[in-house]
Design a protein around this motif. Sequence first.
Motif, PDB file in Angstrom:
ATOM      1  N   HIS A 283       2.894   2.628   2.244  1.00 47.68           N
ATOM      2  CA  HIS A 283       2.899   3.525   3.400  1.00 47.68           C
ATOM      3  C   HIS A 283       4.305   4.033   3.727  1.00 47.68           C
ATOM      4  O   HIS A 283       4.444   5.059   4.399  1.00 47.68           O
ATOM      5  CB  HIS A 283       2.238   2.852   4.618  1.00 47.68           C
ATOM      6  CG  HIS A 283       0.773   2.607   4.438  1.00 47.68           C
ATOM      7  ND1 HIS A 283      -0.036   2.072   5.411  1.00 47.68           N
ATOM      8  CD2 HIS A 283      -0.045   2.846   3.374  1.00 47.68           C
ATOM      9  CE1 HIS A 283      -1.279   1.975   4.959  1.00 47.68           C
ATOM     10  NE2 HIS A 283      -1.310   2.429   3.724  1.00 47.68           N
TER      11      HIS A 283
ATOM     12  N   CYS B 151       0.849  -1.203   0.000  1.00 48.04           N
ATOM     13  CA  CYS B 151       0.000   0.000   0.000  1.00 48.04           C
ATOM     14  C   CYS B 151       0.881   1.249   0.000  1.00 48.04           C
ATOM     15  O   CYS B 151       0.375   2.368   0.067  1.00 48.04           O
ATOM     16  CB  CYS B 151      -0.954  -0.013   1.199  1.00 48.04           C
ATOM     17  SG  CYS B 151      -2.505   0.857   0.891  1.00 48.04           S
TER      18      CYS B 151
ATOM     19  N   GLU C 246      -3.038   1.691   9.971  1.00 45.25           N
ATOM     20  CA  GLU C 246      -4.128   2.044   9.061  1.00 45.25           C
ATOM     21  C   GLU C 246      -4.772   0.802   8.485  1.00 45.25           C
ATOM     22  O   GLU C 246      -5.987   0.747   8.308  1.00 45.25           O
ATOM     23  CB  GLU C 246      -3.612   2.946   7.925  1.00 45.25           C
ATOM     24  CG  GLU C 246      -4.720   3.543   7.049  1.00 45.25           C
ATOM     25  CD  GLU C 246      -5.282   2.583   6.015  1.00 45.25           C
ATOM     26  OE1 GLU C 246      -6.468   2.691   5.681  1.00 45.25           O
ATOM     27  OE2 GLU C 246      -4.527   1.703   5.541  1.00 45.25           O
ATOM     28  N   GLU C 247      -3.965  -0.210   8.194  1.00 46.04           N
ATOM     29  CA  GLU C 247      -4.498  -1.380   7.485  1.00 46.04           C
ATOM     30  C   GLU C 247      -5.415  -2.231   8.363  1.00 46.04           C
ATOM     31  O   GLU C 247      -6.280  -2.937   7.867  1.00 46.04           O
ATOM     32  CB  GLU C 247      -3.354  -2.259   6.957  1.00 46.04           C
ATOM     33  CG  GLU C 247      -2.500  -1.584   5.886  1.00 46.04           C
ATOM     34  CD  GLU C 247      -3.240  -1.397   4.567  1.00 46.04           C
ATOM     35  OE1 GLU C 247      -4.384  -1.857   4.446  1.00 46.04           O
ATOM     36  OE2 GLU C 247      -2.657  -0.763   3.670  1.00 46.04           O
TER      37      GLU C 247
ATOM     38  N   HIS D  37      -2.350  -2.924  -3.007  1.00 49.78           N
ATOM     39  CA  HIS D  37      -2.394  -4.218  -2.305  1.00 49.78           C
ATOM     40  C   HIS D  37      -2.019  -5.362  -3.256  1.00 49.78           C
ATOM     41  O   HIS D  37      -2.575  -6.455  -3.161  1.00 49.78           O
ATOM     42  CB  HIS D  37      -3.753  -4.473  -1.645  1.00 49.78           C
ATOM     43  CG  HIS D  37      -4.003  -3.616  -0.434  1.00 49.78           C
ATOM     44  ND1 HIS D  37      -4.876  -3.965   0.577  1.00 49.78           N
ATOM     45  CD2 HIS D  37      -3.461  -2.444  -0.049  1.00 49.78           C
ATOM     46  CE1 HIS D  37      -4.877  -3.030   1.506  1.00 49.78           C
ATOM     47  NE2 HIS D  37      -4.028  -2.090   1.153  1.00 49.78           N
TER      48      HIS D  37
END
Length: 388
Positions: free
Chosen positions: A95, A93, A129-130, A340
Amino acid sequence: MDALKQGIVESVDGLGDDLAALSSRIHAHPELAFEERRACGWVGEFLAKHGFQVETGVGGVETAFRASLETGPGPTLAILCEYDALPGIGHACGHNVIAAAGAGAGAALMAMRDRLPGGRIQVIGTPAEERGGGKGVLVDAGIFKGVDAAMMIHGFDRTLLHQDLLGVVRVTFEWAGRAAHASTDPWEGVNALDACVATFNSVAMLRQQMRPDCRIHGIVAEGGAAANIIPERAVADFNVRGPSLDAMWALYRRVVAAAEAAATATSTRLTAFQHPDVYEPLRRNQPLNDVFAGNLAAAGLAEGPAAPDRVASSDIGNVSQVTPTIHAWVAIAPLGTAIHTREFAAAAVAPTARAGLLAGAKLMALSAADLLAEPSRLAAMKEEFRRR
Ligand SMILES: [Zn+2]
Ligand SMILES: [Zn+2]
């Protein structure tokens, strides 16, 4: 561009190698939600080295931090860093890019602090966050009280200043019945799987009456032990998503009602567990979007093709419910690269990611400078926030 903005752009460019190294290091050591000890430490160290006062463990979350720069009385602006990874596929993702871009925006503003109008810049490290919703925990802990605006960027296959993020509430249903031999004494059994199947069928019918910007999806987590035993227990997990808090909770109540009705119809007992980590929908703030739009070109960015039906959820929504917030998507991967995926994980350390990282840092720092310099823009943001 005025001297302050020119200085911000040059500062970010000057930090390019350091920021790319920080991003690569986080990428190479993926850490899951609430376990991001190394990433949190590295970003905090970077900011401390550039002159920030860094507090770790803020809001009672071990892997959260807040790094502050104060230049006098004025508004408080938060720049958010995510740094958690995904199980199995690492930084798919991107990050790592969010973390380095936030650190870069902060460091560039620090470098120009003598020219900055009065105010506070807080770079806030927001873990998980995930999974788990770290920002919701920080909101509840009061970390965003007194923050006048919050901003972050997220890597994507295109640049978009706004994309709707749905709220999501998760629920686990457990139906309890009674086991019996499925051929010899089936009438002695109470079939928990039937309740589960009936719930899925009701939800499938409910979808026709749902607005297109809502989502319901679920799995059967447990559906019985063997085909010759009437299942005494069934478990299903559902995610219910909607574009506003009202829409999300209204739909959630319909799904719970479907599970309750299924329990009644099958004479099973239902236990519904609503998970506490609700991700709230993103509230758009147009004046804040406009500030970012005004700095896109200076940051070296241009908006890509809109993709309004590709809606996800993020805990940034929780922040947007308490203060004006922007979650801008910045291209770090070729158009068409889905997030993802292993492809996106590879793209998150490729040269295009470095370009997106630096552009994202510039976009946030330039916009923060505007917000400190022009109180009328902040007032417009707050006015819209109150009205909506
Ligand atoms: Zn993600
Ligand atoms: Zn993400």
